[in-house]
Structure formats: C-alpha cells, structure tokens
Design an enzyme around this catalytic site. Structure first.
Site, PDB file in Angstrom:
ATOM      1  N   ASP A 177      27.319  55.063  62.312  1.00 25.05           N
ATOM      2  CA  ASP A 177      27.772  54.596  63.626  1.00 25.05           C
ATOM      3  C   ASP A 177      29.194  54.033  63.570  1.00 25.05           C
ATOM      4  O   ASP A 177      29.531  53.253  62.682  1.00 25.05           O
ATOM      5  CB  ASP A 177      26.802  53.504  64.110  1.00 25.05           C
ATOM      6  CG  ASP A 177      26.919  53.237  65.590  1.00 25.05           C
ATOM      7  OD1 ASP A 177      28.048  53.136  66.102  1.00 25.05           O
ATOM      8  OD2 ASP A 177      25.866  53.119  66.236  1.00 25.05           O
ATOM      9  N   THR A 193      27.035  54.133  71.828  1.00 24.02           N
ATOM     10  CA  THR A 193      26.148  54.623  70.772  1.00 24.02           C
ATOM     11  C   THR A 193      25.038  55.560  71.264  1.00 24.02           C
ATOM     12  O   THR A 193      24.956  56.708  70.818  1.00 24.02           O
ATOM     13  CB  THR A 193      25.543  53.425  70.022  1.00 24.02           C
ATOM     14  OG1 THR A 193      26.626  52.702  69.443  1.00 24.02           O
ATOM     15  CG2 THR A 193      24.587  53.878  68.926  1.00 24.02           C
ATOM     16  N   ASN A 222      24.072  52.307  76.828  1.00 23.92           N
ATOM     17  CA  ASN A 222      23.222  51.745  75.774  1.00 23.92           C
ATOM     18  C   ASN A 222      22.094  50.909  76.350  1.00 23.92           C
ATOM     19  O   ASN A 222      21.091  50.662  75.684  1.00 23.92           O
ATOM     20  CB  ASN A 222      24.043  50.836  74.854  1.00 23.92           C
ATOM     21  CG  ASN A 222      24.782  51.622  73.791  1.00 23.92           C
ATOM     22  OD1 ASN A 222      24.583  52.819  73.637  1.00 23.92           O
ATOM     23  ND2 ASN A 222      25.635  50.933  73.046  1.00 23.92           N
ATOM     24  N   ASP A 256      29.863  50.435  62.276  1.00 27.80           N
ATOM     25  CA  ASP A 256      30.019  49.919  63.639  1.00 27.80           C
ATOM     26  C   ASP A 256      29.908  48.389  63.701  1.00 27.80           C
ATOM     27  O   ASP A 256      30.783  47.719  64.251  1.00 27.80           O
ATOM     28  CB  ASP A 256      28.956  50.561  64.544  1.00 27.80           C
ATOM     29  CG  ASP A 256      29.081  50.120  65.991  1.00 27.80           C
ATOM     30  OD1 ASP A 256      30.005  50.598  66.676  1.00 27.80           O
ATOM     31  OD2 ASP A 256      28.287  49.282  66.430  1.00 27.80           O
ATOM     32  N   ASP A 288      29.376  58.660  66.149  1.00 30.87           N
ATOM     33  CA  ASP A 288      29.283  58.713  67.608  1.00 30.87           C
ATOM     34  C   ASP A 288      30.583  58.389  68.341  1.00 30.87           C
ATOM     35  O   ASP A 288      30.796  58.863  69.458  1.00 30.87           O
ATOM     36  CB  ASP A 288      28.154  57.783  68.098  1.00 30.87           C
ATOM     37  CG  ASP A 288      28.237  56.389  67.491  1.00 30.87           C
ATOM     38  OD1 ASP A 288      29.070  56.160  66.587  1.00 30.87           O
ATOM     39  OD2 ASP A 288      27.446  55.515  67.913  1.00 30.87           O
ATOM     40  N   HIS A 289      31.447  57.583  67.732  1.00 27.91           N
ATOM     41  CA  HIS A 289      32.688  57.142  68.395  1.00 27.91           C
ATOM     42  C   HIS A 289      33.505  56.372  67.374  1.00 27.91           C
ATOM     43  O   HIS A 289      33.027  56.092  66.275  1.00 27.91           O
ATOM     44  CB  HIS A 289      32.368  56.247  69.597  1.00 27.91           C
ATOM     45  CG  HIS A 289      31.430  55.124  69.245  1.00 27.91           C
ATOM     46  ND1 HIS A 289      31.820  54.066  68.445  1.00 27.91           N
ATOM     47  CD2 HIS A 289      30.116  54.934  69.498  1.00 27.91           C
ATOM     48  CE1 HIS A 289      30.780  53.264  68.265  1.00 27.91           C
ATOM     49  NE2 HIS A 289      29.728  53.774  68.873  1.00 27.91           N
ATOM     50  N   HIS A 326      34.352  49.634  71.370  1.00 28.78           N
ATOM     51  CA  HIS A 326      34.456  51.048  71.739  1.00 28.78           C
ATOM     52  C   HIS A 326      33.907  51.185  73.148  1.00 28.78           C
ATOM     53  O   HIS A 326      33.480  50.199  73.750  1.00 28.78           O
ATOM     54  CB  HIS A 326      33.699  51.926  70.734  1.00 28.78           C
ATOM     55  CG  HIS A 326      32.282  51.494  70.513  1.00 28.78           C
ATOM     56  ND1 HIS A 326      31.243  51.899  71.302  1.00 28.78           N
ATOM     57  CD2 HIS A 326      31.737  50.644  69.595  1.00 28.78           C
ATOM     58  CE1 HIS A 326      30.124  51.341  70.872  1.00 28.78           C
ATOM     59  NE2 HIS A 326      30.378  50.570  69.840  1.00 28.78           N
TER      60      HIS A 326
HETATM   61 ZN   LIG Z   1      27.899  53.454  68.025  1.00 26.87          ZN
END
Ligand SMILES: [Zn+2]
Length: 466
Positions: free
Chosen positions: A39, A75, A96, A199, A246-247, A353
């Site tokens: 993540d 996420t 989320n 993350d 994911d980012h 993010h």
């Molecule tokens: Zn994430």
C-alpha cells in the site's frame, strides 16, 4: 410459450450470463498468479533507498516506469480497480469509508472492509470470475476479499483484526509462508496478498522521512523473501508474480499560511448541509439541504485557490469518478500538499494521498516476473485499470466487461504466452459502460469458443427433450 422453448431460453440465458459460460477445465499446466500489493508505494521510493531485490526483479522481469492509479487515489477504491479493471465510477467502491447520506452512517476504513453491500454492488472481482470458471483463489488481507459477491466467497481468505499491526516484518514472512502453502497444498491458482506498508509510515512521518526509507528497505527485503519462497516451494517455473500498489504519497504542507479550512470560508455555513464527508485528506463530498445546492456551490466554487469544487454533473470526465449514484451532488479535491479541513482542523498526517491521479506524487509501481513475462523489460507508464485484463490473460479466464485494454500490457508477455489472444481487444469506454451497469461478456476475437459450442449443445439437447 412451449416448455421446450422456455427451457431453451433459460439455457441460453444461463450460457450468456457473464462468467457462467462452460467452466474452463482445471489444467495442470496452468500457471499460477500471485498479486502482491504494498500500500502507498510511490513510484520513486526506490530511488533514494538501496533496493537490491527490486533491482534484481526488474532485471529478471518487467518494470513499469510508473503506474497511474484511478481517481480517487484512495486504498479501497484503487485496490478494487486492480481486481475489476474498472474505473471507480464503474465499480462503485467510491471511498475508503462506507457512508449513507440518508441514515448519516459513516464507517471507518477497517469496518468498511466487512460491509457486504459496499463492495458487492454489481461488479464481480477477479477471484469470483476465476472461481466461476473452475479456478481456486485466495485473498490475504486484500481489500474487497472479506465479503461475498453475488453469493460467492473467495475460496480462502484472511482478514486482519481491527488493531492489526501492519508493519511487523516477522508476521509478513509468516503470511508469505501461508500463501505458499495455499499454492502448494491447497492448489490455489490465484492469490492476492496485501501489505499495509509503506502507506502507514508514509502517512505518519511523510514520504521524505528516514522512517519511510527504512520501511522501503523492509519492503525490499520482503520482495526478496517472496521470490526465495517461490523458489523453495518449487513454483518458480509455474507462478507469475505481480507486485503493484494502489497510489503514491505527498508531503502535507501543514504549516502553510493558506490551509484549506471550511470553518473560515465566508458565505458558507454547515447549516445548509444535509450530509458531509470531509476531513479525509484532499477529498470531500457534500449533500446540500433541499433548495440550497446553488447557494452552497456559489459560496464554495471560488472559496480557496487550492480547492476545486464541482457540481457532480460538471466533475471532469477524465477522472471517471463522479458518474455513480453514490457520489453526492457536490464534490471536491484539493491540490497536492493540501488537505481539506471541515468544522475543525483534525488532520495531522505528514503524508497524504487522494489527490489528482495525474500528479506525480500519486504515481505508483508495477513490477512482474515469472514464466509468462519477458526479462529485463522496462515499459512506459500506464493506467492501473489495465492490470485486470493482463491477470485474466495470465490465468486463461474470460474477463468480465471492464475499462481496461489487454493490448496495453500484452507486450510484457513472452511470445509463447502472448499467443492466441494477441489481437487487441475492443474495449468498452466508461461512457458506454455506465455506473453499476450489468456486466456483459467481453467480446474476444476467438476468445470464447465454449459459448458457441455450449449453445449448439443446448439446442441439440433441447431438440431431443422436446
Ligand atoms: Zn492505500
């Protein structure tokens, strides 16, 4: 209608229903697939840390310069895009947090992982599609893997507890060991494995911190452990490994003189708001009270130069985000480095993010290695929406309708793998593929002989019955 005609109609409807065509036979020769997500792994995290294992993996396989996530860069939405191949407005997991604008219920990330109706809202992720076609799948902590879809659960699944420690390297290795036994003892074909780092560390300390660099080194050791485990388990020649995320992550400008603070906006009052989803990084959604939509929009549209507020119908189509019934009439995002504060300032993360998915800080990673992938290939950036078609190709299954295009990632595969389905697929755009639309079988060129054969068989069979 005569009984035989009814039967024929039912048989045809069944055969034509998405993912229910004649199941693909289990094949001993089918390669297995492990999708690993770390993540919040920003695309350039490896550039200031020694990452020998990621470097070796790039030499042995495929590396994208970076991968562009879907918007909104959160996420659960982005993980669901990876396993459905759909933009977020088309798969419906738009945040989320589970929320309901009528009951006003809002649930945090972990609780939302277990809310069936939040996930199972019309799209079928790859685990289910694979199982419908005769494969066995597993999900280890992967967002979306805890619930059932159209009544079907993932074959094997592990969910993290509410107080889960996401950065315990010893536990990471134990989890990898478990996944290897899923492949060797349980004979699963596909497993998705999730790690909550880097993350968490990126949020807490910021993407430029020493702590983040140390966590990236831990991720790299883990990549080495995964590849060693694949070898030790005798899976190297028949398992494809994809490592993605994911980012990215952006440093929060906490002491800026121009923070985005709703409670300081003139002409705006929360008294005009029926439901709000604010204080969640750089994103916000608002449902104004009856008759107040224009007033609220006028008060907000130029309220802050770093805040971009839109009416739902005017939200930029390039984000592929707003065209879903779950999106409120007003929505917004802020510039990289700025989060949106609502009634009070309650956000204290150093990294965040959720920003524009084209911002460089939001770009993420894609790596792949295994018997089906070319070696030492670096490819140009692509959107994460295309990974799903690639995974279906690797597993030899027929995809659900999606927004991806197999031709984008087909060049990463060896000529032997890149065989019968190598013609670029006609893809459905999100404009035609409306929100929560009923999935249709993707029309592969030559990709579904079983359907034609099945229909013929049904006609012959029913002719005999009649
Ligand atoms: Zn994430």
């Amino acid at each position: 209608m005569r009984r035989s005609a009814v039967l024929l109609a039912v048989a045809c409807a069944t055969l034509l229903a998405p993912g229910i065509g004649a199941p693909v036979q289990r094949q001993g020769s089918r390669n297995k697939l492990l999708l690993v997500s770390f993540d919040g792994f920003r695309w350039d995290y490896e550039q200031d840390v020694d990452t020998p294992n990621l470097d070796t993996m790039a030499l042995d396989g495929v590396k994208a310069r970076y991968m562009t996530p879907a918007f909104v860069t959160m996420t659960s939405p982005c993980h669901f895009t990876l396993v459905t191949g759909k933009y977020i407005e088309n798969h419906g997991v738009v945040h989320n947090m589970y929320y309901n604008t009528t009951s006003k219920v809002k649930l945090p990330y972990h609780a939302t992982l277990g809310i069936q109706r939040w996930w199972d809202n019309g799209s079928v992720p790859i685990w289910i599609t694979a199982q419908r076609q005769g494969l066995k799948t597993g999900s280890f902590f992967y967002p979306g893997g805890n619930v059932t879809y159209q009544g079907m659960a993932v074959t094997l699944s592990r969910k993290e507890g509410i107080l889960h420690n996401y950065k315990d390297e010893k536990e990471w290795r134990a989890n990898i060991d478990t996944v290897m036994t899923w492949f060797t003892k349980e004979d699963l074909d596909l497993v998705t494995l999730y790690f909550g780092e880097p993350d968490s560390t990126g949020h807490k300390f910021g993407p430029d911190s020493q702590e983040r660099k140390e966590m990236v080194a831990q991720v790299d050791r883990t990549v080495g452990y995964i590849r060693d485990s694949i070898r030790r388990s005798g899976l190297e020649s028949r398992l494809n490994l994809i490592i993605a995320s994911d980012h990215g992550m952006s440093t929060v400008n906490k002491s800026a003189s121009d923070l985005v603070e709703f409670h300081k906006f003139p002409n705006f009052t929360f008294k005009d708001i029926e439901f709000e989803l604010l204080d969640y990084g750089p994103n916000g959604m608002l449902l104004p009270k009856e008759g107040k939509a224009d007033k609220v929009y006028e008060a907000l549209k130029d309220a802050h130069p770093r805040l971009h507020v839109y009416k739902k119908e005017s939200f930029p189509k390039s984000f592929h985000y707003a065209n879903n019934p779950r999106i409120t009439p007003l929505l917004m995002y802020s510039d990289p480095g700025y989060v949106i504060h609502g009634r009070l300032n309650v956000q204290f993360n150093n990294g965040e993010h959720g920003f524009d998915n084209k911002a460089m800080d939001m770009q993420t990673i894609f790596r792949a290695v295994g018997p089906s992938f070319k070696r030492g290939l670096e490819v140009e950036p692509f959107e994460s929406v295309h990974v799903y078609e690639l995974m279906c190709k690797l597993l030899g299954i027929v995809p659900e309708a999606n927004d991806g295009d197999l031709s984008i990632l087909l060049p990463t595969l060896t000529p032997e793998t890149n065989g019968p389905l190598s013609t670029p697929l006609p893809t459905r755009t999100s404009e035609t593929n409306g929100p929560l639309s009923t999935p249709l079988p993707t029309s592969h060129s030559g990709g579904r002989p079983s359907l034609v054969t099945g229909l013929l068989a049904a006609v012959i069979l029913l002719a005999k019955v009649a």
